[in-house]
Scaffold this motif. Structure first.
Motif, PDB file in Angstrom:
ATOM      1  N   GLN A 163      -2.741   3.445   7.577  1.00  0.00           N
ATOM      2  CA  GLN A 163      -4.206   3.509   7.594  1.00  0.00           C
ATOM      3  C   GLN A 163      -4.819   2.674   6.468  1.00  0.00           C
ATOM      4  O   GLN A 163      -5.889   2.102   6.600  1.00  0.00           O
ATOM      5  CB  GLN A 163      -4.675   4.958   7.473  1.00  0.00           C
ATOM      6  N   GLN A 164      -4.068   2.622   5.321  1.00  0.00           N
ATOM      7  CA  GLN A 164      -4.574   1.809   4.200  1.00  0.00           C
ATOM      8  C   GLN A 164      -4.644   0.326   4.591  1.00  0.00           C
ATOM      9  O   GLN A 164      -5.391  -0.434   4.011  1.00  0.00           O
ATOM     10  CB  GLN A 164      -3.662   1.923   2.961  1.00  0.00           C
ATOM     11  N   GLY A 175       1.269   5.511   0.835  1.00  0.00           N
ATOM     12  CA  GLY A 175       0.717   6.616   1.613  1.00  0.00           C
ATOM     13  C   GLY A 175       1.372   7.916   1.215  1.00  0.00           C
ATOM     14  O   GLY A 175       2.435   7.921   0.590  1.00  0.00           O
ATOM     15  N   ASN A 227      -0.102   7.476   7.262  1.00  0.00           N
ATOM     16  CA  ASN A 227      -1.094   7.493   6.201  1.00  0.00           C
ATOM     17  C   ASN A 227      -1.144   6.154   5.465  1.00  0.00           C
ATOM     18  O   ASN A 227      -2.225   5.634   5.171  1.00  0.00           O
ATOM     19  CB  ASN A 227      -0.777   8.629   5.220  1.00  0.00           C
ATOM     20  N   ALA A 228       0.033   5.595   5.210  1.00  0.00           N
ATOM     21  CA  ALA A 228       0.070   4.294   4.534  1.00  0.00           C
ATOM     22  C   ALA A 228      -0.479   3.198   5.452  1.00  0.00           C
ATOM     23  O   ALA A 228      -1.195   2.297   4.994  1.00  0.00           O
ATOM     24  CB  ALA A 228       1.494   3.976   4.106  1.00  0.00           C
ATOM     25  N   VAL A 246       0.868  -1.181   0.000  1.00  0.00           N
ATOM     26  CA  VAL A 246       0.000   0.000   0.000  1.00  0.00           C
ATOM     27  C   VAL A 246       0.897   1.221   0.000  1.00  0.00           C
ATOM     28  O   VAL A 246       2.054   1.154   0.398  1.00  0.00           O
ATOM     29  CB  VAL A 246      -0.897   0.036   1.257  1.00  0.00           C
TER      30      VAL A 246
END
Lengths: 719, 780
Positions: free
Chosen positions: A54-55, A32, A51-52, A30
């Motif tokens: 969270q994916q 981010g 942020n990544a 993933v």
């Protein structure tokens, strides 16, 4: 070593955004994003991972605790050099040469400025020197170009110089003496004297940082290592500190411009300069390996630049004298050719000729293209893409940024279309044609100047705007394939994750062979013995290579690798006597002990020379000069495995998300828009089409088709 | 609508980019293959493509001055009807270096190749590089002892070197045999042949893609574009006639005398620039002449980077120029004249004149970005002989390009980085030079006080101190001028740069001194301190002479001209210059008149104000009213009351130049003229003529020149305001100490002050008693 850790994490801090990829055990990953925080890069470092994460539905600490390797490409050093935010430094040099870094070889007036701008001499100035003249001290000494001491080092001068600099409260001292690349004794001695007088002083010696001929760029590298060192080390320390808190207990690996990683505790700060784009290059190399291709070329179209990295069978070349900001340096840097063309490149009407020009000026990220709606007023390539329907204004970067198409249309009409008597759409297409054609021309020249044939290469297109324009700039160049990936916007970060630990070391032996016998018909050397190469030159060559090896093994040991885990290669730079430019190639040997050793080197030289310049250019009458040697040591670290998927269907129907008008060849054509997340292996997508995802936007013109391959990459070909 | 082109503008731009890249690629190949230091380091290589009539369509160049050289040579081949007997076939290439036909001097060798497409001759390719050794009467390509053209080496006026793709070995052998370094000429010739081949391959592909009809039409359009672009830029300049001049003391290494060039440009309403030389010295028996093609190329090169920088680079720009120079003069010498120093000596000085002319016109037109005071020309160390491996070698030491740029509108000139004929100067590293020729550097530094003083100072120059090293036999020579005069002018009250000199110390024991831990010289100043009387100061044009490991050669480069009254220079800038070893404390005190503590470098502002006020007062006292000054000159001329160099100069130029005699007659009349002080009440300012002089208009509509600072009215706007200023002939050594200042018997600094506020409004560096130059005749 715990085996339950499952993530590889890599980050790349760009000018506007920082990208991160988290790679899972099965090779899927993933990505981010976070806005880059130039004042404190540690902030965006963790924001980006978060942020990544969270994916993945995880938290920051969760992924870090489960991370087995964390790699990082940083702009901290580059920023320090660009903004001139560095410590107060002193320089000790050979007396008589105190002005070398002030005069900047004349080249300082225009280095780092586009030729079409630097052509106007009254408008160009040298940048501020990294060390002011008042903190540059000369010491009496001189060594000649084969390493003989002609004037011994005057230690009294050295003591005085060091004391004066201490009085000036410098935070570090760089030392660069003439010809230290061939005999470092005087520099070593100065290092010892500084150590005696000021044991805590940061010191940078040129023979350590860059033992290469050319005193101006060597001085700059020596100074820059200290200049950027403070910011870079502070950043690493901050990050390491927090990583410890978050439970990450493995090394922090840092990307270097030489194309490999190094532990943050070991890395020489200057090697991180311009390391960002190198992530893309190593990504290209990993894809070449994955697919089994011999020759590849990376084309990275960002906001302001078009970066080209050519990787032929024997590996990408290194720059002889790279420019960072406005300074010529010497540290090993992979050759990435940068041209002024990207999404932010500004189009305008030339006042004198009334013709349309595109670039090299760029709107950058601030204010950016008109459609960003952040104050930009001049139409750019991205504005043209939006107007033509190639980019959906509501789905830019997956919809994270909404673009103002109306504003872009207004600017295009007033500034380009009306003066040229064209429609707005025609003006937009003209801009794309000109910029694509420019990129195609420079790409072509990059091949021909290296004696390479694009028909033997695979083109990889990435960067935010690469997939938008690759159909245009690859057209008719004959590449075997054009490949883009679903994560093209974050490909540099992904690429960094595929790199190995690598160190490159260079030296200048200046070994000269004259009057070598040669065959008059083939014009190739006939080597019968070693007598044409002076004994001292052979010894110098052998000694320098041994020294490079010793340094490499020491550094690799500090990286945690035993000798047997380190792979070595030996690039050399040789020219015919009388010439001034050398040819670089991989030497089959690193010691000259027998006639066969010498034969092997010279035969390899002749082959490369003919490849570059043709048989007719061979000039054996000149003898040869071995000007540069290098050693690259690499060791393999855990890298991601991209899973191979099975064929599903050639029908892309299920991935269609919409249809919209896109302007191609002077008319609006209804194009199908595909969702990148829904395409499957084997899908064949005929143009006109757009393939959209969060990290990609591939434009497929009417005469092209795209096949989704086993790695979910998009392979473009003619219909 | 686009008025310039009549073909599809987008396709046209694509074609242009493609052509540009093709030529760039070929030029880079030449650079990579070349054996010449100056090609590698100074980017002195070019590749172009031309129309069938020789007109250059586009060029890729480091060396812009050669844009027209190829054209001239092609036109020679056409005019001499090669086609009839020598033959022009596909795959042919011709080598040319006859600078009287086209080019700069013998070392600039060009190779021209006819371009065929499908058996039809559709144009030409051409390229050029500087070759270091050409078989002249001295090693290296620029013999300081030459007195005629035939002393300057092998001359190849369009000789076929490649026939139908095959190198003619007999011609190559002849060239190799004619020079001292056959290896160099061989490698460089092959590099250029390869460059043309490469360009040919690329261009054929382009024609295949765009079609021959488009190629022919678009290439002609590129030439037309350049002409239109040049004319538009010229139209932006202030209309009128502008004059500037320079002096040299150099004929060659054995003969020195004063010589001058005065150029005038007239800017017309229709965008033409007429360039004439109202006063110019005749050609002389030495290497400091220029043939017309060199002059044209160098003028054009200056205009390209100062004015036409955003136009297409081809000979179309030349169509906006009318150049009319007297034949047989030193800048349009006949075919017998030696010209080796042309491109870096008198030719570059002419480029400095062009800088001044464009600057004066640009200021009035408020094009401030294009302003730059005259920049430097070159003094060059030449070295050759055998290297430590017994190989023949020869090179010009590239630090000769540590030259200064002229001051700009609101900035100093650039230090050690402006070479008039190459916007992308790179003077290379000492270490690079040392592996090429057997020399050994003792220093490369800025010369303190070398840039012309002014409100904005000229760029500083550097100096190079070398010895011979590890050579069984070496020779060293020096290419240069400036033993007595400054060859570069300042502007708007700024001073010229310091005079650049050559120093040689034979049998100097610096190696032993170094071993004993004693000081060794790293600059001219230290050389003089350590070796005193042992140091010779030969004239800077110095023939190739055997040199030993104990000989030290110190060569100084030229700086750029200053701009504006030095008393207006910012004190902080002066202190920075002192700190950076660019300005001396003496210069700060005596010329800039600031009170600065030698230890702390703190400026006493009150004392500085007093010093500057006192200096201004002194100007009012010392300055002689214009008409009286001219009367005194006229009287001296009648009595022939000059120094010997000036006397010889007057005799020669008065006999040769109508323009000079006219100026003398004008001043004779002016001296007698009854002048009345104009009683003017200006109602509006019309324009600014210089930073210190404006044109004002009274209620009747009459226009006058007045001081911009104090509004003192000099004279009618159509007269030369300098004749109405206070004038003072200054010994240059008042400004530039010792060897940096010109010899007053050869040159004085004529200062012009405003009678109202005593601002220094202009300075002429000139032999005494020469007529006062009328710089600007503005068209109002």
């Amino acid at each position: 070593m715990a085996e339950d850790k499952k993530y590889l994490i890599y980050l790349d801090t760009g000018g506007t955004f920082s990208d991160c990829v988290i790679i899972k055990e099965d090779g899927s990953f993933v990505s981010g994003k976070a806005s880059t925080t130039p004042d404190n890069l540690a902030t965006c470092f963790f924001n980006c991972i978060e942020n990544a994460a969270q994916q993945l539905g995880k938290g920051l600490i969760d992924v870090l605790k489960n991370c087995k390797l964390l790699g990082f490409g940083t702009t901290a050093g580059t920023n320090a050099l660009l903004t001139l935010q560095g410590p107060k430094l002193g320089l000790i040099t050979t007396a008589g040469f105190e002005d070398t870094t002030i005069m900047m070889r004349g080249v300082g007036r225009w280095a780092g400025i586009h030729p079409s701008i630097s052509m106007h001499v009254p408008d160009t100035d040298k940048p501020q020197p990294l060390v002011p003249r008042s903190l540059i001290k000369g010491v009496t000494e001189r060594i000649d170009n084969i390493g003989e001491v002609v004037i011994p080092l005057n230690e009294h001068d050295v003591v005085n110089a060091v004391k004066e600099l201490i009085k000036e409260e410098v935070e570090g001292i760089a030392v660069c003496l003439l010809c230290s690349y061939v005999n470092s004794a005087h520099e070593k001695r100065i290092g010892e004297i500084i150590e005696q007088i000021a044991p805590d002083m940061q010191v940078s010696l040129s023979y350590v940082v860059s033992p290469l001929i050319r005193e101006y760029s060597r001085s700059n590298s020596t100074i820059a290592d200290l200049f950027v060192g403070k910011a870079v080390r502070r950043l690493f320390k901050n990050i390491k500190h927090k990583l410890d808190d978050y439970g990450y207990d493995r090394p922090l690996l840092v990307m270097q411009a030489a194309g490999g990683l190094s532990r943050s505790e070991v890395v020489r700060p200057i090697t991180t300069l311009h390391s960002g784009p190198v992530g893309g290059l190593t990504g290209v190399e990993s894809f070449m390996k994955l697919y089994g291709y011999k020759n590849g070329v990376g084309s990275d179209v960002g906001g302001t630049s078009f970066d080209v990295s050519i990787v032929p069978e024997d590996g990408a070349k290194f720059l002889r004298e790279p420019v960072v900001g406005r300074y010529n340096l010497q540290n090993p840097m992979r050759e990435i050719l940068t041209f002024g063309a990207g999404g932010g490149t500004i189009a305008y009407i030339d006042k004198l000729s009334g013709t349309l020009r595109v670039g090299p000026k760029s709107a950058g990220s601030t204010p950016g293209p008109v459609c960003y709606d952040k104050g930009g007023t001049q139409p750019t390539v991205t504005d043209a893409d939006v107007i033509m329907g190639r980019i959906d204004p509501d789905y830019f970067l997956g919809g994270t940024i909404k673009l103002n198409k109306e504003k872009a249309v207004r600017a295009m009409k007033e500034i380009i279309a009306d003066p040229l008597g064209m429609t707005v759409l025609d003006a937009a297409e003209a801009i794309c044609l000109v910029v694509d054609s420019y990129m195609k021309d420079v790409l072509n020249t990059a091949f021909t100047t290296r004696g390479l044939d694009p028909r033997e290469f695979i083109l990889f297109a990435f960067g935010g705007a690469g997939p938008v324009h690759c159909a245009g700039y690859s057209k008719d160049l004959g590449f075997q394939k054009v490949i883009s990936m679903p994560y093209s916007a974050t490909f540099s970060a992904f690429g960094a994750s595929t790199a190995n630990v690598l160190h490159r070391y260079e030296s200048s032996p200046f070994a000269v062979m004259t009057n070598i016998e040669f065959d008059k018909s083939t014009r190739r050397f006939r080597i019968a013995g070693l007598e044409r190469l002076p004994r001292e030159d052979i010894e110098r060559f052998n000694r320098m290579y041994k020294d490079l090896e010793r340094r490499c093994f020491e550094d690799m040991e500090a990286e945690g690798f035993a000798k047997k885990a380190v792979k070595l290669v030996y690039p050399v730079r040789i020219r015919y006597g009388g010439q001034l430019d050398e040819v670089e190639f991989m030497s089959p040997v690193n010691q000259i002990n027998t006639t066969d050793d010498l034969k092997a080197i010279l035969t390899a030289f002749e082959s490369e020379y003919v490849r570059l310049f043709s048989e007719g250019a061979l000039y054996p009458e000149g003898g040869v000069e071995i000007m540069g040697i290098a050693l690259q040591g690499s060791a393999v670290v855990t890298t991601p495995v991209i899973p191979e998927k099975h064929f599903v269907s050639d029908d892309p129907g299920p991935a269609i998300k919409s249809e919209r008008d896109v302007y191609f060849n002077g008319k609006n054509i209804s194009a199908r828009v595909f969702d990148m997340n829904k395409v499957q292996v084997g899908n064949i997508i005929f143009g006109p089409a757009i393939i959209e995802g969060v990290d990609t936007n591939l434009v497929v013109p009417p005469d092209r088709k795209v096949t989704i391959d086993q790695y979910m990459n998009m392979v473009m070909g003619d219909i | 609508m686009n008025n310039c082109i009549h073909i599809d503008p987008i396709e046209y731009e694509l074609f242009y980019n493609r052509l540009h890249e093709a030529l760039f690629d070929a030029k880079e190949a030449i650079k990579l293959l070349s054996a010449s230091e100056i090609v590698r380091e100074a980017n002195e290589a070019m590749q172009c493509v031309c129309r069938p009539d020789g007109e250059t369509i586009l060029m890729s160049a480091g060396l812009l001055a050669h844009v027209a050289s190829i054209t001239h040579n092609i036109r020679y081949i056409i005019a001499d009807k090669y086609e009839e007997d020598i033959g022009i076939y596909e795959g042919d290439q011709f080598i040319c270096n006859d600078c009287h036909l086209g080019g700069m001097h013998i070392p600039d060798m060009m190779i021209i190749a006819p371009l065929f497409y499908k058996d039809k001759h559709i144009g030409w390719l051409g390229n050029g590089t500087h070759v270091p050794e050409v078989g002249a009467i001295e090693p290296g390509g620029m013999p300081a002892t030459a007195t005629e053209f035939w002393h300057e080496g092998i001359c190849l006026p369009g000789v076929k070197i490649v026939e139908r793709g095959k190198v003619k070995r007999d011609i190559m052998n002849m060239m190799r045999r004619a020079v001292r370094d056959p290896r160099g000429i061989d490698i460089d010739t092959r590099a250029k042949i390869a460059g043309n081949e490469r360009a040919r391959t690329h261009i054929i592909k382009i024609i295949d893609e765009f079609g021959i009809d488009f190629y022919m039409a678009a290439s002609s359009q590129l030439v037309k574009d350049a002409e239109a672009q040049a004319k538009r830029k010229i139209k932006q300049l202030a209309k009128g006639k502008f004059r500037a001049r320079c002096f040299t003391d150099c004929v060659n290494s054995t003969l020195q005398k004063l010589r001058m060039v005065e150029l005038a440009i007239e800017i017309t309403e229709d965008g033409m620039m007429n360039i004439t030389a109202p006063v110019v010295s005749p050609q002389a028996a030495g290497y400091n002449n220029a043939a017309y093609p060199a002059l044209e190329g160098l003028i054009f090169c200056t205009l390209l980077w100062q004015l036409f920088y955003d136009a297409r680079w081809n000979t179309g720009c030349l169509k906006a120029l009318n150049i009319d120079i007297p034949k047989g003069s030193m800048i349009s010498a006949d075919q017998s004249a030696a010209v080796a120093y042309a491109p870096v000596g008198i030719g570059m000085q002419v480029m400095g004149i062009v800088n001044e002319l464009i600057t004066r016109s640009s200021f009035i037109a408020s094009n401030f970005n294009d302003m730059i005071a005259p920049c430097a020309f070159l003094n060059v160390i030449l070295a050759g002989g055998l290297d430590r491996y017994g190989r023949n070698c020869a090179a010009a030491i590239t630090s000769c390009m540590m030259t200064g740029g002229g001051a700009r509108y609101d900035k100093d000139g650039q230090d050690t980085s402006v070479t008039e004929w190459n916007p992308w100067t790179d003077f290379g590293d000492a270490e690079g030079n040392e592996v090429k020729v057997p020399i050994f550097h003792l220093g490369r530094r800025h010369i303190v006080d070398s840039g012309g003083a002014g409100k904005y100072r000229g760029g500083s120059a550097g100096e190079t101190i070398v010895s011979v090293h590890a050579s069984p036999f070496a020779v060293v020579g020096h290419l240069g001028s400036g033993g007595y005069v400054s060859g570069v002018q300042g502007i708007y009250g700024g001073y010229p740069p310091a005079k650049a000199s050559l120093f040689i110390a034979r049998d100097a024991d610096f190696r032993e001194r170094g071993k004993r831990g004693e000081s060794i010289p790293h600059s001219t100043e230290e050389l003089l301190q350590i070796y005193g009387n042992k140091v010779q100061k030969p004239y800077p044009a110095y023939p190739m002479t055997p040199a030993s490991e104990n000989d030290i050669i110190a060569s100084q480069c030229w700086g750029g001209g200053g701009s504006g009254d030095p008393l207006e220079r910012d004190t902080e800038a002066i202190v920075n210059d002192i700190r950076n070893k660019l300005t001396s404390l003496d210069m700060a005190k005596d010329v800039y008149c600031i009170a600065v503590d030698p230890e702390t470098l703190e400026v006493d502002k009150v004392e500085t104000q007093k010093m500057r006020a006192a200096k201004k007062k002194k100007r009012l006292y010392e300055g002689i009213p214009g008409q009286k000054f001219v009367s005194q000159m006229v009287e001296k001329r009648e009595k022939r009351d000059f120094s010997k160099p000036v006397l010889d100069f007057f005799d020669e130029i008065s006999a040769y130049s109508d323009g000079f005699r006219e100026q003398l007659t004008f001043e004779k009349e002016f001296a007698k003229k009854e002048l009345s002080k104009p009683d003017v009440k200006p109602v509006r300012e019309v324009l600014k003529l210089t930073p210190y002089v404006k044109i004002v208009e009274d209620a009747k509509g009459d226009k006058y020149a007045a001081c911009s600072n104090c509004s003192h009215v000099y004279c009618s706007a159509y007269e030369n305001f300098k004749l109405y200023a206070l004038i003072y002939d200054r010994d240059p050594k008042d400004i530039q100490r010792d060897y940096l200042g010109p010899d007053k018997d050869w040159m004085i600094y004529r200062e012009f002050y405003c009678p109202g506020c005593s601002s220094q409004i202009e300075v002429e560096a000139t032999p005494s008693c020469t007529p006062i130059l009328h710089n600007i005749e503005i068209k109002l």
